[in-house]
Design a protein around this motif. Sequence first.
Motif, short mmCIF file in Angstrom:
data_model
loop_
_atom_site.label_atom_id
_atom_site.label_comp_id
_atom_site.label_asym_id
_atom_site.label_seq_id
_atom_site.Cartn_x
_atom_site.Cartn_y
_atom_site.Cartn_z
N THR A 9 2.51 0.06 -6.85
CA THR A 9 2.52 -1.38 -6.53
C THR A 9 2.28 -1.65 -5.06
O THR A 9 1.88 -2.76 -4.70
CB THR A 9 3.87 -2.01 -6.93
OG1 THR A 9 4.94 -1.33 -6.25
CG2 THR A 9 4.10 -1.90 -8.44
N ASP A 10 2.51 -0.67 -4.21
CA ASP A 10 2.34 -0.85 -2.77
C ASP A 10 0.87 -0.67 -2.39
O ASP A 10 0.24 0.31 -2.80
CB ASP A 10 3.20 0.17 -2.02
CG ASP A 10 3.05 0.02 -0.52
OD1 ASP A 10 3.58 -0.96 0.02
OD2 ASP A 10 2.40 0.87 0.10
N PRO A 11 0.30 -1.61 -1.62
CA PRO A 11 -1.12 -1.49 -1.25
C PRO A 11 -1.45 -0.17 -0.55
O PRO A 11 -2.53 0.40 -0.78
CB PRO A 11 -1.34 -2.68 -0.31
CG PRO A 11 -0.31 -3.67 -0.72
CD PRO A 11 0.89 -2.86 -1.13
N LYS A 12 -0.55 0.34 0.30
CA LYS A 12 -0.81 1.60 0.99
C LYS A 12 -0.88 2.76 0.01
O LYS A 12 -1.75 3.64 0.13
CB LYS A 12 0.27 1.86 2.03
CG LYS A 12 0.23 0.92 3.22
CD LYS A 12 1.29 1.28 4.25
CE LYS A 12 1.22 0.35 5.46
NZ LYS A 12 2.26 0.69 6.47
N ALA A 13 0.00 2.77 -0.99
CA ALA A 13 -0.03 3.83 -1.99
C ALA A 13 -1.27 3.72 -2.87
O ALA A 13 -1.88 4.72 -3.23
CB ALA A 13 1.24 3.77 -2.85
N LEU A 14 -1.65 2.50 -3.20
CA LEU A 14 -2.85 2.29 -4.02
C LEU A 14 -4.08 2.81 -3.29
O LEU A 14 -4.92 3.51 -3.88
CB LEU A 14 -3.01 0.80 -4.33
CG LEU A 14 -2.00 0.21 -5.33
CD1 LEU A 14 -1.97 -1.31 -5.23
CD2 LEU A 14 -2.35 0.65 -6.75
N ARG A 15 -4.19 2.49 -2.00
CA ARG A 15 -5.33 2.97 -1.22
C ARG A 15 -5.23 4.48 -0.99
O ARG A 15 -6.25 5.17 -0.92
CB ARG A 15 -5.41 2.22 0.11
CG ARG A 15 -5.90 0.79 -0.02
CD ARG A 15 -6.30 0.22 1.34
NE ARG A 15 -7.05 -1.01 1.18
CZ ARG A 15 -6.51 -2.23 1.16
NH1 ARG A 15 -5.20 -2.35 1.29
NH2 ARG A 15 -7.26 -3.30 1.01
#
Length: 214
Positions: A9-15
Motif C-alpha cells: 500500500t505504500d508508494p515507496k514499497a510499490l515502486r
Amino acid sequence: MTLPRMKLTDPKALRGYAHPLRMALLGLLRQQGPMTATRAAEQLGESVASCSFHLRQLAKYGLAERAPGADARERPWRATARATSWDDDSDDPQVRAATDELNAAQLALYTRQAEEFLARRIDEPTEWRAVTGFSDQSLYVTAEELAELTGRIDALLAEYDDRITDPSRRPDGFRRVSLIQLAVLSASPGGGPAPAASANPVEATPAAEPDAAR
C-alpha cells in the motif's frame, strides 16, 4: 509453514517492487525456496552482484529476508509471503502513480515470459503445444459483473493451491504453467470491434518465476 499473502500500500514499497529482476527473484524464492544470490544468478542468467543488490532491496521493503544457511559462509534468502498484491482503486495520486509503474513492470515481465516461451514452443511435445498459447475474447459486462467473474476464476484456480506448497500433491506428468490474466477496457465506453481471437483455447506460458506479482 504456509506463508501469508502481502498487500503493498505504500508508494515507496510499490515502486521498490516495480523492477523485472526483483519480481523474477521473488518468484524464484517462492518456487524453489531459500537460495543464495549466487544460485539465483545462475538460475536467472544475471550477475551475482546484481542479484545481491536487488535481494537487499526486496528485504528493504519486507518482501524477502535472510534464511538460516548450511554454514556460516552460506547466506540464503527466502520470500516472506506466498503472493504479493496491490489495489488499483486508490484516490491518492502518489499511490495511483506508483501502482501504474508497478503494473507496467509486471506487464513487461509477462511479455518477456511469453516471448521466451514462443521461442522454444516448437520443441515442446504436441500435447503441450495443443493446450498452451494465447487467446482473447470481448465481454460486455458491468464493473460488478467483471469483479464477480474474476472471483469465480480465482476460486477455480485456488483448487490447485495445495500443489504449490506440497510437491507430493503434483500428479505424474505435471508441468509448471503460468496463467496470465489481463482485463483491458476498450478505449470508449461503447466499445469497439472485437479483436480476432486465436484458435488456442488456453492462455498459458511456462514461466521462470511463479506468481511474480499477485
